[in-house]
Motif scaffolding. Structure first.
Motif, short mmCIF file in Angstrom:
data_model
loop_
_atom_site.label_atom_id
_atom_site.label_comp_id
_atom_site.label_asym_id
_atom_site.label_seq_id
_atom_site.Cartn_x
_atom_site.Cartn_y
_atom_site.Cartn_z
N LEU A 138 0.85 -1.19 0.00
CA LEU A 138 0.00 0.00 0.00
C LEU A 138 0.89 1.24 0.00
O LEU A 138 1.99 1.24 0.57
CB LEU A 138 -0.91 0.03 1.23
N ASN A 191 3.89 -5.95 2.33
CA ASN A 191 3.49 -6.85 1.26
C ASN A 191 3.24 -8.27 1.78
O ASN A 191 4.10 -8.86 2.43
CB ASN A 191 4.59 -6.89 0.20
N ASP A 192 2.06 -8.79 1.47
CA ASP A 192 1.73 -10.16 1.86
C ASP A 192 1.73 -11.11 0.67
O ASP A 192 1.28 -12.25 0.78
CB ASP A 192 0.36 -10.20 2.55
N SER A 214 -2.71 -3.82 -3.46
CA SER A 214 -3.54 -4.89 -2.93
C SER A 214 -4.87 -4.96 -3.67
O SER A 214 -5.45 -3.94 -4.04
CB SER A 214 -3.81 -4.64 -1.44
N ASN A 228 -7.40 -6.21 -2.19
CA ASN A 228 -8.35 -6.11 -1.08
C ASN A 228 -8.55 -4.64 -0.72
O ASN A 228 -7.67 -4.01 -0.16
CB ASN A 228 -7.84 -6.90 0.12
N SER A 229 -9.72 -4.10 -1.05
CA SER A 229 -9.97 -2.67 -0.82
C SER A 229 -10.01 -2.31 0.65
O SER A 229 -9.90 -1.12 1.00
CB SER A 229 -11.30 -2.27 -1.47
N LYS A 230 -10.14 -3.31 1.52
CA LYS A 230 -10.18 -3.04 2.96
C LYS A 230 -8.82 -3.26 3.62
O LYS A 230 -8.70 -3.17 4.85
CB LYS A 230 -11.24 -3.92 3.62
N GLU A 231 -7.80 -3.56 2.82
CA GLU A 231 -6.46 -3.80 3.35
C GLU A 231 -5.95 -2.56 4.07
O GLU A 231 -6.05 -1.43 3.57
CB GLU A 231 -5.50 -4.16 2.22
N THR A 232 -5.39 -2.74 5.25
CA THR A 232 -4.82 -1.61 6.02
C THR A 232 -3.35 -1.81 6.36
O THR A 232 -2.66 -0.87 6.73
CB THR A 232 -5.60 -1.40 7.32
N ASN A 233 -2.85 -3.04 6.21
CA ASN A 233 -1.45 -3.32 6.52
C ASN A 233 -0.59 -2.98 5.30
O ASN A 233 -0.79 -3.54 4.22
CB ASN A 233 -1.28 -4.79 6.89
N HIS A 234 0.37 -2.09 5.45
CA HIS A 234 1.20 -1.66 4.33
C HIS A 234 2.18 -2.73 3.86
O HIS A 234 2.62 -2.70 2.72
CB HIS A 234 2.00 -0.40 4.72
N SER A 247 -0.05 -11.20 -1.92
CA SER A 247 -1.40 -11.62 -2.32
C SER A 247 -1.74 -11.18 -3.74
O SER A 247 -2.79 -11.56 -4.26
CB SER A 247 -2.43 -11.05 -1.34
#
Length: 351
Positions: free
Chosen positions: A27, A315-316, A305, A307-313, A318
């Motif tokens: 993000l 990188n996972d 991301s 995932n529009s609700k992602e808050t963790n910056h 995904s």
């Protein structure tokens, strides 16, 4: 007086995002802020980044093990460090930095095993090497990619570096061009330059002329068949490491080369695209509504991301092969830049 904000995300293993740590980001995060002086350019090497402001100040972050950034002996920096001097343009190869300074000197530093430093037989320098002085410094522009570099000046383009696949010049006897060599002559006032890992594309819109060097030269018929009005219908062009992407006036991307990891966009771009650039293997656009979108190979988080609700910056992983993806909608996106699996967004705020 406007204020400027630089957002970034993607590959950060050596701190090249300038955000104070070495975690890859999925993000956007604030990397740099400037009051008054606009952000002119972000240039990215393999693991280092250079940030040029409109007032000529130049900053670096990331890896410096080959002296590609400064002579301090610091191996890497997770934050932006200002370089002494005043500069007009900057570009980065894998471990090389190329600049045009305010006096018109083209300089290089770092490591270049294939002639990227532009000095015969020199493979490494942690000091600036002065190559040549431009007569009209304000008109000079520098470009670099994995192992070759170009500088555009009025009526000429100079190139040097790896020529194993004829990506610098068409002299098959020279696998390495280790000194600035004229590779193009003609009007350069309205010229688009796009460098891939082993190819060079020069498009002169005034003269309706395209020069494509390297393995992709065989793709010219495919490119021109997608341009019914000829080269004049090209709005802009940019290259990833392994592919060339041309945006025509119908807002359609003509893509040639390799697209195994989502680099070739499926379907059309939004009709209101106003800016388009590429990174090493991903694309970035801005629309009139100030939406920033990415697509392509996003293994380091550089396509954002899904995932529009992602808050963790952080990188996972995904979103490794990304469809066109909305990163965000902003008030005023003044510029975008793409690096080696990195994405950069410049926002302008009125004070």
């Amino acid at each position: 007086m406007p204020n400027y904000e630089l957002l970034c995300f993607g590959s950060n293993g050596n701190g090249q995002l300038g955000v104070g740590h070495d975690d890859d980001l999925i993000l956007p995060q604030i990397s740099f802020q400037s009051a008054g002086a606009g952000i002119k350019k972000v240039a990215c090497g393999g693991n280092h980044s250079l940030l040029l402001l409109e007032d000529g100040s130049l900053y670096w972050s990331g890896e410096n093990t080959s002296g590609q950034c400064d002579s301090s002996g610091t191996k890497r920096s997770f934050n932006w460090v200002r370089l002494p001097g005043n500069f007009l343009d900057v570009a980065c190869g894998w471990e090389v930095t190329v600049v045009v300074d305010s006096d018109g000197w083209v300089r290089t530093r770092g490591r270049g095993d294939k002639g990227e430093l532009g000095v015969p037989q020199l493979k490494r320098s942690d000091e600036w090497m002065y190559l040549f002085q431009c007569v009209d410094p304000g008109a000079a522009q520098c470009y670099a990619t994995f192992q070759h570099c170009l500088v555009v000046v009025p009526e000429k383009i100079y190139g040097w570096g790896n020529n194993r696949k004829l990506q610098v010049c068409e002299d098959s006897s020279s696998k390495i061009i280790d000194t600035p060599t004229v590779v193009y002559e003609g009007d350069t006032a309205n010229t688009i330059v796009a460098l891939g890992k082993d190819f060079t594309c020069i498009i002169n819109k005034n003269e309706n002329r395209m020069k494509l060097m390297g393995p992709l030269a065989k793709e010219i018929p495919k490119i021109t068949s997608g341009l019914p009005n000829g080269v004049k219908s090209i709005v802009t062009a940019d290259s990833m490491w392994s592919s060339l992407h041309i945006l025509n006036d119908e807002k359609r991307l003509i893509s040639v080369g390799r697209g195994l990891h989502g680099q070739f966009l499926e379907g059309s771009l939004p009709s209101d695209v106003v800016k388009f650039v590429t990174g090493s293997e991903h694309g970035i656009i801005v629309t009139k509504k100030m939406e920033v979108l990415c697509w392509g190979w996003g293994e380091h988080g550089n396509c954002g991301s899904l995932n529009s609700k992602e808050t963790n910056h952080i990188n996972d992983k995904s979103n490794v092969i990304s469809p066109i993806n909305l990163i965000g909608k902003y008030d005023n996106v003044s510029k975008i830049f793409g690096g080696c699996a990195t994405t950069w967004i410049v926002l302008q705020h009125e004070a």
